[in-house]
Structure formats: C-alpha cells, structure tokens
Scaffold this active site. Structure first.
Site, PDB file in Angstrom:
ATOM      1  N   HIS B  30      68.093  94.523  57.667  1.00  0.00           N
ATOM      2  CA  HIS B  30      67.895  95.875  57.144  1.00  0.00           C
ATOM      3  C   HIS B  30      67.862  96.884  58.287  1.00  0.00           C
ATOM      4  CE1 HIS B  30      66.331  93.065  54.158  1.00  0.00           C
ATOM      5  NE2 HIS B  30      66.521  93.964  53.243  1.00  0.00           N
ATOM      6  N   HIS B 261      70.614 100.431  53.795  1.00  0.00           N
ATOM      7  CA  HIS B 261      69.289  99.836  53.633  1.00  0.00           C
ATOM      8  C   HIS B 261      69.226  98.370  54.038  1.00  0.00           C
ATOM      9  CE1 HIS B 261      65.445  98.723  51.729  1.00  0.00           C
ATOM     10  NE2 HIS B 261      66.093  97.650  51.325  1.00  0.00           N
ATOM     11  N   GLU B 406      41.956  93.584  41.054  1.00  0.00           N
ATOM     12  CA  GLU B 406      42.007  92.203  41.524  1.00  0.00           C
ATOM     13  C   GLU B 406      42.996  92.028  42.681  1.00  0.00           C
ATOM     14  OE1 GLU B 406      42.579  93.166  38.365  1.00  0.00           O
ATOM     15  OE2 GLU B 406      40.750  92.551  37.325  1.00  0.00           O
ATOM     16  N   HIS B 468      41.704  85.282  28.208  1.00  0.00           N
ATOM     17  CA  HIS B 468      40.734  85.107  29.276  1.00  0.00           C
ATOM     18  C   HIS B 468      40.528  83.649  29.677  1.00  0.00           C
ATOM     19  CE1 HIS B 468      40.098  89.282  28.505  1.00  0.00           C
ATOM     20  NE2 HIS B 468      39.070  89.390  29.304  1.00  0.00           N
TER      21      HIS B 468
END
Lengths: 659, 659
Positions: B30, B261, B406, B468
């Site tokens: 890149h 890129h 999280e 859950h």
C-alpha cells in the site's frame, strides 16, 4: 386516539403493571425500561405506529424494533394489549419460562410482531437501518401504493454506546433514511450506575454530526411525546428522539436508580408502585375499559390494511410482490445452462471471481438480491450483473457501498432479510467475520437468509500476513448452530453453492472464497447439484481403497495431487470435496458411511485450524492444517512453508499407513 | 531539528521513495498512505516524538501506533531512517517476504519500535487508548520523573469508520486522556473510491461531541503540521489532528485516487514519481546527507533517555518499577494459604464469585492489575480487593468502568498489556466475546497478557435466553491459536486458573465462569496447581475402569454424579476435569494417554457445542453437549430440557458400552 391523558395514563400504567408483575412472577427480568418507556410507547402505538394486530405479517406495516431487548415486557405488554393472537395473558404469566413465547429477550421466531431478535445491544437499531433500506428499495421498485411504511426503534443508552451504533447511524445518515425514527430512552442509568460513570458524550451533537435530525421530549408528557414523533415523521432525515425518562417510573422508592434495571422490584415495592400508580387491580388483570381502549389502537391500521389490500388486488405487480414478500425464488435460475457452459469451457479462476461470475448470472434474473461490500468491492467481487448503486439519489439501486463497517453491514443485512422482499448478500475478508460475528450469530438465531461473501479465505491471500489470514475462522463458524459454511473448490462448486445459499429460506450462509486462482475440477456434468450433499466423492480410488482424503476449497486440488501420487504407488485413494460440513451431517447415515469408510485411513486437508476435523477422521486419522497464526509472504511460499504440498503431505500419509 | 523545509522535504521524500520502491519490489502493498503521510510523519518524528532508536524498550518513550497498518512501509521507513537496529535496508528490500520482519502489516513481535500489531482497522487507535491509560496510571503511581510520555496515532478513514472508533474515543474523551494525539490521514479516499460513496459524517464535530480537542492542518505544510502538533500537545483533552493530505502524494498520475491505495504503482509511475519528487537516487538508496539528518532525529530522545536513566537510578521505586515493566510477578502470591483455607472450609459458590474471591486475594498483593467490566460489574464480579476507580480525577485507581463497550475494552486491555507495567483484566458475558473477538484475536497474535473474565458461561445463566447463552463460544475460542481457555469447576480450580493466567507473560487467557453456584469438588490439598496440567483425574475408577468422563466447569459436578451411578452398577469410571484443553495438549504424550486410555469409553460432557471434543473421545466415544441455540427458562429447567442430568446421560453411556 385522542391525546386525552386521562385515557392514555391508565393505558400506559397497564404496561407498567404487566411488566412489574411478570418480572415479579418470574423473579427475573428488567422492569426499569418498560416502566420508564410506557408513556412513550403508548403514544407511539396509539397515534403513530401503523399496524394491524389481526395481520402481523402485513407487508406494509410499520416495523417496530425494541433494540433495548432486555425490556422485553414492554413489547409483550403491547402485543397483548393491542390484541395480537399471541402472547396471551397466560403466556405473560409464564414470562421467562420454557413453555412461554415470552422469552427473556424478544425472539422473532417465537412471536409475530417481534420483528427481530434483540438483546445483544446496538444490533436492533442496526437491523432497523436494514429494514428502512429494504422499505425504501421496495418503495422504489413497487411504488408508494404498495410500500410506504416507517421503521421505529426504541433504544437505550447501551445501544448508543456500542460501536455498532456508530456504523449504523453513519450508514443511515448517509443514505438519508428519513423513515427511520429512533426513540432513545434517555434515562441516564446503566447497569453499573449513572451513565456519567463511563461516558461524557453529547449524543445529540454526535447524531447531528452524522446527518440526523434530532429532537427531544419529556418522555412522561404525552403531548410533548406526540409533538416530537410528529416532528420526526415530518423531517426528511432519520430522526433521533431523545425521550427524557425516569427508569422504572412508578416504583416510588427505586425509580431513577440502577436497582430497577434488571431485577424484580420485590413484593413491597410492587405494592408501593400499585399505590403510586393508582392501579389497584390484581396482577395480570387489566380492566375491561382500559383493555378496550388498547384494542382500539389498531383500528387505523386495520383500515389502512384494508385499503392497501384493495390496492394490491388492483396492482399489476401483485404476483411478483407477493412472491418476493413470501421469499420464494422465481422459477428457472439458468444455472443448468451456466454450469454446462463451464463444463464445455473450463475456467481457472479464483472462487471469488467464480462468485462474481455466478452473480452475473443470478442478479439479472433475481431482482430480490441486494449486494454490497464493506469497502472491498474489487476484492470481494460482489458487484456484478449490472445492478446500480443503492443511494439516497436512487433507492432502486441494488448495490450498497457499506463503507468500512463490517458489523453494521451484517446487521443491516439481517434487517433486510427480516423485512422481507429482498435477499441481501455482502462481502468482506473471511478474517473479518470476527468484526461481524455478533450479527452472523443473529442471522443464524433469527433464521435469516443472509449470504456472507467472505473472500481471501486462507494463507492463500499471501502478503497481507497473519492479521488478514483466517486460521480458526472456518472452525469457529462451523461450530455455530444453523449456519451453512460453504467452501467451494472450483468455479462449478461456487455456482452450486450460490444456488444452495439462495434456496435457504431459513438460514444464513457463509461462502468462503479464495483470492488465488483454482483449476476447474468438475469436468463432467453431474446433472445435479453435488455440493447440496455437503460432501461428495470427487474422485474414486483406482486401486483397492486404503485412503480417503477430505479437503475443502483450495486444498481439493492439492488432495487430488496427493491422491495421484498415492495411486502411482498402488494406494487406492478417494478424494472427497467437503464443501459444507453442515449439509454433509444432514445426509443419511449410509451416505456418510459410504464416504467415510471405517476400513480406510481418513485424512483431512484444509489450510486452517484442524480443530473439529477429528469427527470425520477419528483420532487414528491424519489432520493436515494450520494450528498457528499465518505469516506474510507470497501465497506459494506460504503454502510450502506451512506444509501444503503433495511432497510434504504424501510422506505423512505413507507413515501413518505403515505405522 | 529546525523547521527548515529544504531539509525536511528530502527527508520526507526518502519515506516516499522507500515506500514505493519496497511495494514495487514486492509487487504488493500500500504505497498511498506512506506517501500521503510522509510529511506529517517527518514533522512528528523530528520534532515531537520522544524516542531513542538505540533503546526501543525504554519505558518512558512515547508510543507511536500506526493504526492504519496497511501503510506499514511508513513505519518501516521511519525505523530504518532513524537508526533502529532493525529493519535493515535488506529487510526493507525483502518487504512482504517470508524472511523479512517487514511483514505486510506491522507485527509487534517482529520489530522493536512497532508497539502493536495493526491492520484490522480501528484497533490501533483503540489500543492506543489503553496505552494512554497505562501511562496515566503509572504516572500516578510512580510520578512524573519516571513516567511522562505521550501516545501518538496515525489513523485513516477506515479506522474512523469502524464501530470500535466510537467506543475508543468515547472512553478516551470521558477519561480525559490528554496525552493521546491522533493524526487523521484525511485523504478522503477509501478502497472503493471517494469517502463520500459511503459516509457523509462531520468527523470533527463527532470528536468534539465526545470531549476531544480537534484541530486541522495542511498535511503537506511542515509549519502548519508543527503548529497543529504543538497545539495538540498543549491541550488537556485528547486531540484529533485532521491532516488534509493527498493520498500517494508524489505519484503524479495516480495521487489522489483509490488506485494508489493498495497496489504497486508500476514502473512507469515510479519513474514519474522520482522525477516529480526530484529523487534521482536508485531504489533503496538514501543519500548520506539525508540519512544523517534522519539519524540525528533521535538525538533529543537519546538525551532525554539519559536524564531519565539518572532519575531511575536515584529513585526509591527503581526495583519495583523495573519489575513491573519487565512483567515479572512479585514473589509469593499467597495462593497456598488461600487454597488451604478453602480446603478447610469448603465453599459452594458460582465460579464468577470464586473469581471475585480470588481477586480479593490477588489485587491487594499485586499492584499491577487493572480491572474492569463492560457495564456488568456486579454480574462479572470483577471489582474486588479494594481497588479504587480509575478516572480522570484519579488515575491511580485500578478499576475501569468501561461502559457498554466490549470491543473497546478488549482493545484497550491489549494496549495496556503492550504498554507494560500493568496486567489488565476485564469482564463481560461469555457470549459477548463475539463483540470483542477481533481484539481477543489480537491479544493472542500479539502475545499480550490480557485476562478475559467471561461469566454466565452456559445455559446455566437461565432466563435471559439464547441471545445471552453461549453455545459455540468455547469451541470457537479453543480453535484460536495462542489463547488459553479455562473453565474451572469449583472455587479451588478458579483460584488455580487465576494463578495460571497471571503467570502467562506471552498469551491471553479467557476465564469461563458460571452464573450459578457450584459445589467445591476439591476437598484435599493437592500441594500443586492441578489445573496447570490442563486436565487431571479428579476421581479414579473404583471398579475396573470402563469409562472416562471428561467434563469442564459446571458439568464436572454432573460427571461426578454420573460416575457415582455407574460405579454403583460396577462400572469403573474416571472423572477428568478438563480445565484447559490448550494446557492439556501441551502435556507429555504419556500423561495424556494415561488420562485418555485406549481401552475405555471416553465421554465428553459440556453444556456447549460438541464441536472439537472428538479429538479426545474419538468417533467411538460419546459427546454430550448442545448443538443448537439455547432457550429462556430457569437454569434447572434448561439443564433438564437439554439433557444435562445423570438420569439422561447414564443410559446413553450404558447403551454405548453395550453396543
């Protein structure tokens, strides 16, 4: 319904009472949110939401998503009160018990009216973005007479803190999804305490920065709520309505604290709440008059549904619209001719390219597909078949530039699939299923037909190195219930896998595709979709069979090379292309036993973790795989480095045979 | 170094030339980002970053994180030019080859000066937040004389679109991490094209809304860059510096497009760039004078390092500071006495509670720990031992309220562990490892000592239901390389697991813990840490051994009950507590064979996917597990429903024995 607080307040209090009583009976659950949002929900359901309790599957209904899924008693209360066939009051009495559809969190497969499964925070909102996308697309295709509805979301502070919130609202703002309205339960409390324990963010400013309309209201003032919802509907941008609420409102000693979030109030506080709310009725009893008021809330929707049904009858699009909303595929997919053309003219291409070739066949014939990629269009080869860009300027387009938003893309696809009328597929690198995993799990749990186009599926991607090379991902996805993981070995199998994936009305599929070219291994027309059996014998032993090599994707070619060397030494070797272990496991025992004979050495070859292959090879078999992270180098060097050559594998097979 | 553009421009062009030449030689990589950000990086490394190339491990160095890891040639160029021992120019010539530490993406375990492994977008920035947290904490503990450095990040549009960006900057803004400065490569190009294809966001407004200082600069004007960096350093808030750049600057025909890129420029464009940049030198050749200028960039850092070393020598904290930065544990952890006290007074507690009890022993003795939870403190039982809250008001605190973030928590913990001096642990529900999985993988890949306290680890969590309840999570984590997954069966094993996890200097651990109470099964003092072997025989067969039951966590109790019933029928049965399969697999073959004898029926019992257990049980064994999603009900009802009772299991064992 009028904005008469004297009528609305007892209706809202019915939600509060049912919620606290159900949680109390279960001694488990979350009373805080339903009690805090009861007033807002009452205004929404009586004055804004378009729904027909007698026809929960009506295609042009508004979609209501309870993103803060822990507050499930809110939606169960609303469905019961407004007169859906389910849940019954008995179901609510059995909240959170095995026999009840009123599960701890709302599950779309248990109750009509629950548009999606929520609980994993942020995902409800992100799925709602997908629903709003599907609505705008179908509106563009079928017109306002058939498709003209809104998507409403109730989200909590948790939904707004999760990273997926950023991806979802960025997409919605960019796409100008003005029919999406998010009611934020701005109660300033999370499980750990006040929100200022962990955040200092100006949420409203953040939404405005992302192209949203933002308004606020007092979440306990019916007129103000109504004003804000009307304002949101009128604004052409997606709207965030910050509803300032008191969590657990009505529980006089616990409201406004984290103590009311996720536990039963206790008998004393329930009694105090009854007194505070002026609700003298027995648990689970809603007085006839209040229930009648609630039952009338669906009247405008019923009328609208009737008018809509008339328009559908008169529409020239009726059959096609109904086919699409039913999720049926049109007759004839042209795959027979396409595969015949490949047999006639074999192609050595990467399976990501093979996927593009398949899509070039599929997309023009199947208007249901909406494709996209998380900023890897040219790498995932997901743009094919002349579909235009889905954008604010043209919702009829069928290709979504999702941006660098893997999780948001996956959740939006779930929302589209659940909305119905479209079949979403989207791409990223297989390794980044990790970023989207929470949504892939919800695809599987919700029985959603979502197709994940996951390319660059092994060390074969080469130089990008271990951060980009999946190792454990195939195993980790195969361990997930109700998900097909397909790893085709060539251009023909790739076409077959697409056919299978599109036919799965009730489950998602991950297509695991290579970056690198693979020779076509299927050179005769089988006359059937062999990949549909999950695994099949690509090559039978020539001599007496002593070895069976199971391989997938790019390693099937290698398995064939190993087999050729073994056959040259007189060792009969089958090669099984194990395209999809889940489908293979569904085959009759006799079929499986025929492919995995007890008297042969079974060898698995896959450039990925060996974890799980022992269920086919046994502990006496041989597992060729990669149980460490990858490395950065050209693909050929890596395959040699990690032992994926016939020269490295055949001696191991011989040693095991001779042991 | 002065702001003399005549000297800085050729220095920056050296980065451009090395980057385009290395990508060209590899025909992979890149070039766009290194060429676009060369000017900004030159100002940062010559005038702001505190570093000593001769001592890359200097504890008080500034941390530099290339969050846009695909631009790896930027950091390889900088490390070479400023005179780090590695990479050499030969390493750069071999960019992206197996022999070179210059991998496709920067890997912290291959090169000093690469503070963390980047490439999975957004995570570099999120790890930098953790580094900045560790810095402030150690500053509060050891004082400014020893700890006084900054964390610098280069991030691209991709990093800022990923959801984790929202979590990371929210945490950083809330915690007031003013020593964190993010240089945003604002080039308005992503892989798919212009950023406006997928986003319409006002990024600067979003950062401001999150409590950040924001400034902008022309990323190709040295004076303006310098002004912006100085402004960022002066501001007490974390800073975003929007550097307006031209991607691939210097490649005259490709700059400013997505074409630059992620692919080699091609020989023609490289030649055109040489001409445009006025860089006539051969590939990989940097003229002596320019190299000398670069080599002098580290001089201020060398001096600062010398002064710092003097302060360390004089510090009363020297030994403790060095111990902590080396990652060594203090002598004596008190676990022997603690376990003895449990043997003397057995405890029936949930293992999440047992974890809290262990932490109450550990935290007062081990000042290195920094705990936290993603808004589940009271559920994960992570707050123990009298540690105070880590906040803007008190960085000496050791408990972080991460909020509902999280993924951000896990990535911040990676950053803390890599910074050194602290041992992070953090909690959520096991099912939500899905949200954090991208960071858990980077813990493993980076050899980072991070401890995941994952509670509510099965259907045993009960009523919250399938969203859950983890099912496939244990298998999916066990499939990940270099990660310990530990599922202790009682309060004693939980203490042992904590001891093991803390001792892992080079790998992360997931502790899988129950919500529900478990009886203490270890009632005699073994005198050693039995869990350290991964699996051990908890109970030996009384009669002639015919069955071995392998179980983990909450199912070990059940295995013991099944064994008792079998023994009552004269069927000798071993019970093996398989605390950690990864550690078990590391044991000598004889040990493993002793626990898994070939002449017994081996049965696995775990309330989770059976996927993977066949490697121990063989295909002739029995696998008791859950290969579907869970359900919502009280835990006891669920265990019965899914067949986790001795009454359901023992007949299956008998049938298999008799088959």
């Amino acid at each position: 319904m009028s904005l008469d607080a004297a009528r609305l307040q007892p209706m809202a209090n019915a939600i509060r009472a049912l919620s606290m009583d159900a949680v109390e009976a279960a001694n488990s659950g979350h009373p805080g949110m339903p009690m805090g949002m009861a007033d807002v929900a009452s205004v929404l359901f009586t004055r804004h939401l378009k729904f027909d309790p007698a026809a929960p599957g009506w295609a042009d209904r508004d979609r209501f998503v309870l993103s803060a899924g822990h507050g499930s008693m809110l939606i169960y209360s609303l469905l019961y009160l407004t007169g859906y066939a389910a849940p019954t009051i008995g179901d609510i009495r059995n909240f959170r018990k095995l026999s009840s559809p009123c599960a701890g969190h709302p599950e779309n497969f248990l109750l009509d009216g629950v548009e999606c499964t929520t609980g994993p925070l942020g995902q409800g909102l992100a799925m709602a973005v997908g629903m709003a996308m599907a609505e705008r697309h179908l509106n563009a295709v079928f017109g306002e007479a058939l498709v003209d509805h809104r998507t409403w979301v109730i989200a909590g502070d948790g939904c707004l803190m999760e990273g997926i919130n950023h991806e979802a609202i960025g997409l919605a703002g960019h796409l100008g999804l003005g029919r999406l309205n998010v009611l934020w339960d701005d109660n300033r409390i999370t499980i750990d305490g006040a929100t200022d324990l962990s955040t200092s963010e100006d949420i409203k400013a953040r939404y405005i920065a992302t192209g949203w309309h933002v308004t606020t209201c007092d979440g306990h003032d019916f007129a103000d709520i109504d004003r804000a919802l009307a304002e949101a509907k009128a604004d052409p941008r997606p709207s965030l309505i910050a509803c300032r609420t008191l969590i657990g409102k009505g529980a006089p000693n616990k409201q406004g604290t984290s103590g009311v979030h996720g536990a039963a109030l206790g008998a004393g506080e329930v009694a105090a709440a009854r007194a505070a709310l002026g609700w003298p009725h027995e648990p689970f009893v809603v007085p006839t008059e209040i229930l009648a008021d609630w039952r009338s809330a669906g009247e405008p929707g019923r009328s609208a549904h009737g008018a809509w049904a008339g328009r559908l009858e008169a529409s020239p699009h009726k059959a096609e619209f109904e086919r699409r909303m039913a999720g049926d595929l049109p007759h004839g997919d042209g795959s027979g001719e396409y595969i015949a053309s490949l047999i006639a003219n074999p192609q050595k291409v990467a399976t990501r390219k093979a996927s593009e070739m398949a899509l070039a066949q599929i997309n023009p014939r199947l208007p249901d597909t909406i494709g996209g990629s998380a900023d890897l269009t040219g790498s995932n080869n997901t743009l094919a078949g002349g579909i235009g860009t889905f954008s604010k300027a043209d919702y009829a387009g069928r290709y979504v530039y999702y941006g660098i938003r893997e999780f948001g893309m996956a959740a939006a696809m779930n929302g589209m699939a659940l909305h119905g009328g479209v079949i979403p597929y989207g791409g990223t690198f297989l390794v980044f299923t990790d970023y989207a995993r929470g949504a892939i799990r919800l695809s599987a749990l919700q029985h959603a037909r979502v197709i994940y186009v996951m390319t660059h599926d092994s060390i074969g991607l080469g130089e990008d190195g271990p951060t980009h090379q999946p190792v454990e991902h195939l195993a980790s996805l195969r361990a997930m219930p109700n998900l097909l993981v397909m790893r085709p070995a060539d251009v023909v199998e790739t076409a077959e896998c697409w056919q299978i994936a599109l036919a799965q009305k009730d489950r998602p599929t991950v297509l695991s595709l290579t970056r690198q070219n693979l020779p076509q291994l299927r050179l005769t027309d089988a006359g059937e979709n062999l990949s549909a059996k999950g695994g099949y014998r690509l090559k039978a032993a020539e001599g007496p069979r002593k070895v069976v090599i199971l391989a997938t994707g790019s390693e099937v070619e290698l398995a064939a090379a190993c087999a050729a060397q073994l056959e040259a030494q007189g060792i009969g070797t089958d090669v099984v292309s194990m395209v999809c272990t889940e489908l293979f496991d569904e085959q009759p025992a006799a079929y499986r036993a025929d492919l995995l004979p007890a008297d042969a050495l079974v060898v698995s070859v896959e450039a990925a973790s060996t974890f799980g292959w022992q269920r086919y090879t046994g502990t006496g078999g041989l597992n060729i795989g990669i149980d460490s992270f990858g490395a950065s180098a050209p693909a050929g060097d890596l395959f040699a480095h990690f032992g994926f050559t016939a020269e490295a594998i055949v001696p191991q097979i011989l040693n095991t045979l001779n042991a």
